[in-house]
Design a protein around this motif. Structure first.
Motif, mmCIF file in Angstrom:
data_model
loop_
_atom_site.group_PDB
_atom_site.id
_atom_site.type_symbol
_atom_site.label_atom_id
_atom_site.label_comp_id
_atom_site.label_asym_id
_atom_site.label_seq_id
_atom_site.Cartn_x
_atom_site.Cartn_y
_atom_site.Cartn_z
ATOM 1 N N ARG A 69 40.727 90.830 29.058
ATOM 2 C CA ARG A 69 40.365 91.146 27.669
ATOM 3 C C ARG A 69 41.593 91.529 26.850
ATOM 4 O O ARG A 69 41.811 91.013 25.748
ATOM 5 N N SER B 171 44.021 88.695 26.236
ATOM 6 C CA SER B 171 43.515 87.830 25.158
ATOM 7 C C SER B 171 43.792 88.449 23.802
ATOM 8 O O SER B 171 44.092 87.745 22.827
ATOM 9 N N LEU C 200 39.167 80.551 22.663
ATOM 10 C CA LEU C 200 39.675 81.743 23.332
ATOM 11 C C LEU C 200 38.915 82.989 22.884
ATOM 12 O O LEU C 200 38.612 83.874 23.701
ATOM 13 N N LYS C 201 38.580 83.057 21.593
ATOM 14 C CA LYS C 201 37.824 84.212 21.086
ATOM 15 C C LYS C 201 36.417 84.229 21.687
ATOM 16 O O LYS C 201 35.892 85.298 22.056
ATOM 17 N N GLN D 271 36.673 85.436 25.241
ATOM 18 C CA GLN D 271 36.891 86.884 25.267
ATOM 19 C C GLN D 271 35.599 87.637 24.944
ATOM 20 O O GLN D 271 35.249 88.616 25.609
ATOM 21 N N VAL E 24 38.191 81.346 31.397
ATOM 22 C CA VAL E 24 39.394 81.881 30.765
ATOM 23 C C VAL E 24 40.562 80.911 30.903
ATOM 24 O O VAL E 24 41.242 80.576 29.923
ATOM 25 N N PHE F 161 48.461 83.657 31.734
ATOM 26 C CA PHE F 161 48.647 84.422 30.503
ATOM 27 C C PHE F 161 50.117 84.550 30.120
ATOM 28 O O PHE F 161 50.464 84.461 28.936
#
Length: 490
Positions: A131, A134, A192-193, A196, A257, A351
């Motif tokens: 989280r 992101s 991506l939002k 998340q 993810v 990431f």
């Protein structure tokens, strides 16, 4: 000379004497590296143990305020050396840190990790990191979109030669082409939002997800077990927890993810490949600093090293998506441990790689340079061929015969093409038309018929509508973070 590892010469131990990930050392930001650091991970474990103890105390278990305060006071007091020694003995990282935390919290040692399984700290920490990581990426992606949006708006009406199959095609505009890039990145931002927002906390579920240990602690009180789960979930900042888990949260979460990040990687690779092609054509360049060297041998070169770096890292990001797919596929029953080592690498690298790619792309987008004269010259080379249909129509309107005109144009076009391909000369089709008395009725119209802006269709209008209807609303939540500039370490 002895082979490495077999008595080969080695310098004294130090930071330069052992492998370090280039992602952390060269490319990713300090903030992203910290999120995946041991300190952040194990501090979060301790925070989770504290939240669990606080919730258990609130719901009536015999945990004292003194024990809670002791845990609070030692969240950052992590003896990594002791923890490593414990893990070497126990071969269990969570129990090693339970013991290490207990050493500095002797009064609370007996209630640390009460009723929990290793995945209580392991999985919940991973979800917190996913989280928060992101949260670091989303503003960076928004800033890249914003920088490219400014570029697209500025050049919305600048005609440029379009390419299909990397062969000359109908004209577009520089801004319209940039909007193709922006559109892909907007999809990535939304994706991506969404991923998340869909993240759920694992919560307090016990060894196989049944909450049996907590039900025993609360003497069969189902309501208190549910309250415990809810309280810890809220303390961790999640809106909801999974109702169903095995020992772990479903590894399909990791798929969601990393696929979102891999999709971003595909977008960035496409954008930076386009920039590299346009750099070859000398129509566009990424930023190039005064002291920057393009080649150790060829001093004149201005290689697109930033775009090349993005492509290189983006390929790695794309390949990482295979890890969670294969890991989720082989999870046995309530869990198996063959996910652990893989996830330590793939989640962090995904990431860190996405972070590095966005840092670099923002730097590129903040300094893109175009060369209108080169663009104009290339248009002049190709536009005469594209304009032949307009010329035929104008001749017909002036009283000419369509078939006769088509044949004239065909012959002259082949002659001009021979000059370009066989002699290396410029496209002289228009000069040939101007010199041919047959086309005298439209000689005065040739400048208008060859105006590049008349060949770009609705590209400028499409840019304006796209930015206003799709891009600006998407960027609005990120307005407060737009001024941050991107700096590259190396």
């Amino acid at each position: 000379m002895a082979a490495a590892g077999e008595g080969a010469w080695r310098p004294a131990d130090g930071e330069h004497d052992s492998y370090q990930s280039p992602l952390a050392r060269r490319y990713a930001s300090a903030d992203m590296c910290f999120l995946f650091s041991d300190r952040y991970k194990f501090r979060t474990w301790r925070q989770l143990w504290l939240w669990l103890a606080e919730a258990e105390q609130t719901l009536g278990l015999p945990i004292t305020d003194e024990q809670i305060q002791e845990m609070k006071s030692n969240l950052d007091n992590i003896d990594f050396k002791v923890a490593a020694e414990e893990e070497k003995q126990l071969r269990h990282d969570v129990m090693a840190h339970v013991h290490t935390f207990g050493r500095c919290c002797p009064k609370a040692a007996g209630i640390i990790h009460l009723g929990a399984t290793s995945c209580y700290v392991g999985d919940n920490t991973d979800l917190i990191i996913l989280r928060n990581a992101s949260n670091l990426l989303l503003p960076k992606l928004a800033r890249v979109i914003a920088r490219l949006t400014d570029f697209a708006k500025e050049h919305a009406g600048l005609p440029t030669l379009g390419f299909t199959h990397f062969q000359p095609a109908q004209l577009t505009t520089v801004g319209k082409r940039c909007c193709l890039w922006i559109q892909d990145l907007c999809m990535d931002l939304r994706n991506l939002k969404r991923v998340q927002d869909d993240l759920c906390f694992r919560g307090v579920k016990g060894t196989t997800g049944t909450q049996a240990s907590f039900l025993q602690l609360f003497e069969g009180d189902h309501q208190k077990v549910e309250q415990l789960d809810k309280m810890v979930t809220e303390k961790a900042g999640f809106k909801r927890a999974f109702i169903i888990t095995g020992q772990t949260y479903t590894r399909k979460v990791d798929i969601e993810v990393l696929l979102a990040l891999a999709s971003l990687g595909a977008s960035v690779h496409k954008i930076c490949s386009d920039i590299r092609l346009l750099a070859h054509l000398k129509e566009m360049e990424e930023p190039f600093e005064k002291q920057q060297i393009g080649s150790s041998a060829m001093a004149y070169k201005r290689n697109p090293m930033r775009a090349e770096r993005c492509c290189s890292l983006a390929r790695h990001l794309i390949t990482l998506a295979m890890n969670p797919l294969q890991t989720a596929a082989v999870q046995w029953l309530e869990r198996t441990l063959d996910d652990s080592a893989n996830r330590r690498i793939s989640l962090a690298e995904a990431f860190l790689t996405a972070d590095a790619v966005l840092n670099t792309l923002q730097n590129i987008s903040e300094g893109l340079v175009i060369y209108p004269k080169v663009i104009e010259r290339r248009i002049r080379q190709e536009l005469p061929f594209m304009a032949t249909e307009n010329i035929i129509m104008a001749m017909v309107k002036a009283g000419g015969n369509r078939q006769d005109c088509h044949e004239k144009i065909r012959v002259l076009s082949q002659q001009a093409a021979a000059v370009v391909k066989q002699e290396g000369g410029d496209n002289d089709l228009i000069k040939r038309i101007q010199a041919d008395a047959y086309f005298s009725p439209i000689h005065s119209q040739l400048d208008r018929l060859l105006d590049p802006s008349s060949f770009t269709g609705r590209a400028p209008q499409q840019v304006q509508r796209f930015l206003e209807e799709e891009v600006y609303p998407l960027l609005k939540p990120y307005e407060s973070v737009m001024k941050v500039k991107a700096e590259l370490c190396l």
